[in-house]
Scaffold this motif. Sequence first.
Motif, mmCIF file in Angstrom:
data_model
loop_
_atom_site.group_PDB
_atom_site.id
_atom_site.type_symbol
_atom_site.label_atom_id
_atom_site.label_comp_id
_atom_site.label_asym_id
_atom_site.label_seq_id
_atom_site.Cartn_x
_atom_site.Cartn_y
_atom_site.Cartn_z
ATOM 1 N N MET A 124 83.840 18.404 48.419
ATOM 2 C CA MET A 124 83.490 19.421 47.368
ATOM 3 C C MET A 124 83.629 20.941 48.222
ATOM 4 O O MET A 124 82.330 21.666 48.322
ATOM 5 C CB MET A 124 81.979 19.207 47.066
ATOM 6 N N PRO A 125 84.693 21.459 48.362
ATOM 7 C CA PRO A 125 84.842 22.699 49.018
ATOM 8 C C PRO A 125 84.440 24.025 48.070
ATOM 9 O O PRO A 125 84.165 24.919 48.366
ATOM 10 C CB PRO A 125 86.372 22.804 49.136
ATOM 11 N N SER A 126 84.425 23.621 46.836
ATOM 12 C CA SER A 126 84.071 24.631 45.717
ATOM 13 C C SER A 126 83.399 23.803 44.603
ATOM 14 O O SER A 126 83.365 22.582 44.450
ATOM 15 C CB SER A 126 85.180 25.390 45.094
ATOM 16 N N TRP A 127 82.618 24.640 43.667
ATOM 17 C CA TRP A 127 81.872 24.136 42.803
ATOM 18 C C TRP A 127 82.805 23.899 41.416
ATOM 19 O O TRP A 127 83.798 24.649 41.131
ATOM 20 C CB TRP A 127 81.114 25.261 42.064
ATOM 21 N N ALA A 149 81.523 19.000 52.917
ATOM 22 C CA ALA A 149 82.510 20.328 52.909
ATOM 23 C C ALA A 149 83.971 19.851 52.372
ATOM 24 O O ALA A 149 84.577 20.500 51.605
ATOM 25 C CB ALA A 149 82.760 20.683 54.156
ATOM 26 N N GLU A 152 84.075 24.006 38.120
ATOM 27 C CA GLU A 152 83.730 24.772 36.780
ATOM 28 C C GLU A 152 83.337 23.993 35.472
ATOM 29 O O GLU A 152 82.544 24.577 34.617
ATOM 30 C CB GLU A 152 84.802 25.732 36.787
ATOM 31 N N ASP A 183 74.908 25.306 41.566
ATOM 32 C CA ASP A 183 76.093 26.281 42.359
ATOM 33 C C ASP A 183 76.013 25.477 43.769
ATOM 34 O O ASP A 183 75.215 24.564 44.168
ATOM 35 C CB ASP A 183 75.676 27.803 42.241
ATOM 36 N N MET A 184 76.898 26.123 44.657
ATOM 37 C CA MET A 184 77.013 25.581 45.924
ATOM 38 C C MET A 184 75.978 26.054 46.793
ATOM 39 O O MET A 184 75.507 25.070 47.760
ATOM 40 C CB MET A 184 78.360 26.013 46.708
ATOM 41 N N THR A 185 75.313 27.110 46.605
ATOM 42 C CA THR A 185 74.221 27.333 47.451
ATOM 43 C C THR A 185 73.049 25.985 47.078
ATOM 44 O O THR A 185 72.190 25.685 48.139
ATOM 45 C CB THR A 185 73.512 28.717 47.015
ATOM 46 N N HIS A 203 73.921 22.686 48.789
ATOM 47 C CA HIS A 203 73.696 22.593 50.201
ATOM 48 C C HIS A 203 72.274 22.668 50.584
ATOM 49 O O HIS A 203 71.740 21.915 51.508
ATOM 50 C CB HIS A 203 74.329 23.502 50.927
#
Length: 433
Positions: A190-193, A187, A195, A146-148, A151
Motif C-alpha cells: 500500500m504505497p498510497s491510499w 509499504a 481513493e 488515510d495513510m497516517t 500506519h
Amino acid sequence: MINEHCSQSTSLRVLLVGDARMAFPVAKALNQAGHWVFAGVSTSSNYLEWSRHVAASFRHSPLEPGTDEALPVILDWLDRTPVDVIQPVSEAGSRFITRHRAAFEARARLIMPEAETVETCMNKTRMFELCETLGVALAPHRRVRDMTGLHAAAAAIGYPLIVKPAVVDAELFERKALIIADAGQLAVAMPSWPEIHPELIVQKYVAGPRHSVIFSADQGRLLGAVEIKAARTHEYDGTGYTTYGVTVEPTHLVREGVEKLVAHLAYSSTGCAQFIVCPTSGEVTFMEINPRVSLGRISECAGLPHSVWGLKLATNQAITAPADPWAVYRRGVRYVWTKGDLTLLGKQVKRGQVRPGEALRRLTQIGVDAAQCVHAIFDPLDPLPALGAYSNILIKRWRRRPEYRPDWTPVSRVPTPEPVRSDPDWTHSSARG
C-alpha cells in the motif's frame, strides 16, 4: 436430513440473477421441488443456461464490475415474462438487486433479507461494532481513513495484520484483503491510499482457515445451519473463494456468534456468516455476514434444504424446522471447486512459485479430490454446464454477445402463464396493470 422436496402445493416461477457457481444448487433444488427456474445470464456465465434444471434463460450485459447496463433488459424480460420470486445468486447479483430493490420488489418477491438487514450486513464497520456490543468473538481492529491512520493502526495492533475494505464483497487492489507480515511489506502493498475506499479496516491477523456458516433464519430464529471449514481457496494466502471445504462440528464461539447476530438482526432468509478459527490457539474472530446464498452445493448435500427454505420464507410458507438447528447436517461432507484449484496451480507454476515435484503432488491431490468430493458445478446427471466451463477457452468465441432488444420474445421450454401466488394478499405489478 430434512426432506422439503416436492412438499410444495403450487409451482412457482423463480428468476435467478447473477453468474456464479452458487446458482447451480439453487436451480437444482428448486426445480426438483417442482418449481420453474429461469436465469438471466451473461458472457461471464458458468453456462447456467445449459443446465437441465433451468426452464429458460435470456442474455444481458455482465453485472460486474457493478454497472447497471443489464437493468433495462432484465426489467423488460420480467414485464414480458412475470415471475413469482427473484433470487440473486452472486455477489454482483446481490449488489445489483440491492441498488434497484424497489423496481424488483414491484415485480416479484425477493429471496433476500429485508433492506435494513442487508445494509447493516454489508457495512463491516457496523457489524464489528455490533460484535463488540453483543460479545461476539472479534480480533482487535481499527478503522482508518488515510495513510497516517493506517500506519498508526499498524503500530498499535502489531504485525502480522490484515487490511480489508469496510464494505462486504468489495476488493482492495483486486484482493479480498491484504495480509501484511511487517512494515516493509505494508509499504510495498500500500504505497498510497486507494481513493475508491473512504475507509479501511486494519485488524490483528488470526492465522487459520475460514469457517463459513450457511444458515436459514426466520425473524431472528435460526432454522438450520451448516459449518464449513475452507481447507483451500483460490488465492495462495487463504483469502478468496473456497476450492476445498468440509463440513465440521460447530465451533462453540462460531455457533454462539451466529446465534447472537441472527437474533439481533431479526434476520429472515438465507445467509453466510464467516469466521476465522486458529487450529492451534483456538482463537476465533468474526469476518462478515454475506446476506446471500453461498456454498450452496455442500450445504444442500449435507442436509440443509436452504434453497427451498429461502423460497418458503420469501413467500410466507410454513417451515418445519428441528429443535436444534445445528443437528440437521452431516459432518465430513467434502466440497471441491476443481477449476479454482487448477487455475491457482497454473498461475503459480507459470510464475515459478511452485517446484515441479510440489506441483505434481498438488495436481495428484486435486485429481483425488475431484473423484471423491461434491463438486461446485459438475453433476453427473446435469453435466453440460461443467463441460462448458472447462471447454470455455475453446468455445467462448462462439458465445453469443448480449444485446438489448426491446422486441425480444423469450424462447422457453414451458408456457408463460400468469404467476401462481403463494398467498391471496400478494399484489403484483402485472395483476395491478
